[in-house]
Motif scaffolding. Structure first.
Motif, PDB file in Angstrom:
ATOM      1  N   HIS A  68       0.930  -1.166  -0.046  1.00 41.60           N
ATOM      2  CA  HIS A  68       0.103   0.046   0.002  1.00 41.60           C
ATOM      3  C   HIS A  68       0.844   1.255  -0.026  1.00 41.60           C
ATOM      4  CE1 HIS A  68      -3.782  -2.426   0.922  1.00 41.60           C
ATOM      5  NE2 HIS A  68      -3.010  -2.895   1.730  1.00 41.60           N
ATOM      6  N   SER A  69       0.521   2.342  -0.600  1.00 41.70           N
ATOM      7  CA  SER A  69       1.091   3.460  -0.714  1.00 41.70           C
ATOM      8  C   SER A  69       1.034   4.141   0.723  1.00 41.70           C
ATOM      9  CB  SER A  69       0.655   4.461  -1.798  1.00 41.70           C
ATOM     10  OG  SER A  69      -0.593   4.906  -1.592  1.00 41.70           O
ATOM     11  N   ALA A  70       2.273   4.803   1.036  1.00 44.16           N
ATOM     12  CA  ALA A  70       2.334   5.452   2.559  1.00 44.16           C
ATOM     13  C   ALA A  70       1.274   6.705   2.599  1.00 44.16           C
ATOM     14  CB  ALA A  70       3.689   6.014   2.623  1.00 44.16           C
ATOM     15  N   ASP A  71       0.767   7.152   1.354  1.00 47.21           N
ATOM     16  CA  ASP A  71      -0.423   8.264   1.481  1.00 47.21           C
ATOM     17  C   ASP A  71      -1.794   7.887   1.257  1.00 47.21           C
ATOM     18  OD1 ASP A  71       0.642   8.233  -1.040  1.00 47.21           O
ATOM     19  OD2 ASP A  71       0.702  10.161  -1.542  1.00 47.21           O
ATOM     20  N   ILE A  72      -2.060   6.938   1.888  1.00 44.62           N
ATOM     21  CA  ILE A  72      -3.583   6.402   1.356  1.00 44.62           C
ATOM     22  C   ILE A  72      -4.451   7.613   1.828  1.00 44.62           C
ATOM     23  CG2 ILE A  72      -5.186   4.746   1.618  1.00 44.62           C
ATOM     24  CD1 ILE A  72      -3.272   2.592   2.183  1.00 44.62           C
TER      25      ILE A  72
END
Length: 189
Positions: A68-72
């Motif tokens: 998952h991206s860090a800035d969801i």
């Protein structure tokens, strides 16, 4: 649910179900609480799950080691990443808002259940999709929510059969709250 979560829910019950306000079903409810049809479209590196209910969709990137991206940005369906374990598609979903329910308000596992299934923004779901044959898929999800649940919860295994010739239709919503106000004369329809 934890005792603190039950206390925080107060009198929340079946009439408070978010779908009665035309909100999306979310995950895992969009698959685990039929009757809305869904369609899976697979391309190299991506799977799209289309749901008839309000024309909802999920785009799931696939690949070993995807994270998952860090800035969801929290959403109704969360952020999905998938991988294959043999013949089973495993989809890790995180990054939810807290505006959907985990199950249908009519699902009451005990006579004392109030028909309420909220979750927090800490919801984490791991879905397992397995093709039984060319026309059958089994679906199961493990749900964790450390802010609400006392431990992991696993859905019942859902078996979905292909319906030949069926296309996803236009599942429209009519907000029952607005309708009730319009009928009572308190709001224009």
């Amino acid at each position: 649910y934890t005792p603190a979560a039950v206390k925080a829910m107060g009198d929340l019950g079946e009439p408070d179900d978010p779908i009665l306000r035309c909100l999306p079903y979310g995950v895992p409810r969009s698959i685990a609480s039929p009757p809305w049809p869904f369609q899976i479209v697979q391309r190299p590196g991506t799977v799209v799950v289309l749901t008839e209910y309000y024309h909802a969709f999920r785009v799931i990137p696939y690949g070993d080691g995807l994270k998952h991206s860090a800035d969801i940005i929290p959403t109704y369906f969360g952020d999905s990443v998938g991988r294959w374990e043999g013949d089973t598609s495993v989809v890790d979903v995180a990054g939810f808002n807290d505006k959907t329910w985990l199950a249908d308000a009519r699902d009451r596992p005990t006579p004392a259940s109030k028909g309420r299934w909220p979750h927090s923004d800490a919801l984490h779901v791991v879905e397992r999709w397995r093709a039984v044959d060319a026309d059958t898929i089994e679906y199961e999800a493990v749900i964790e929510d450390p802010k609400m649940l006392s431990g992991p919860w696993t859905t019942a295994t859902i078996t979905a059969k292909r319906t030949p010739g069926l296309k996803i239709g236009e599942g429209m919503c009519f907000d029952t709250t607005t309708y009730s106000l319009a009928v009572s004369g308190k709001e224009k329809p």
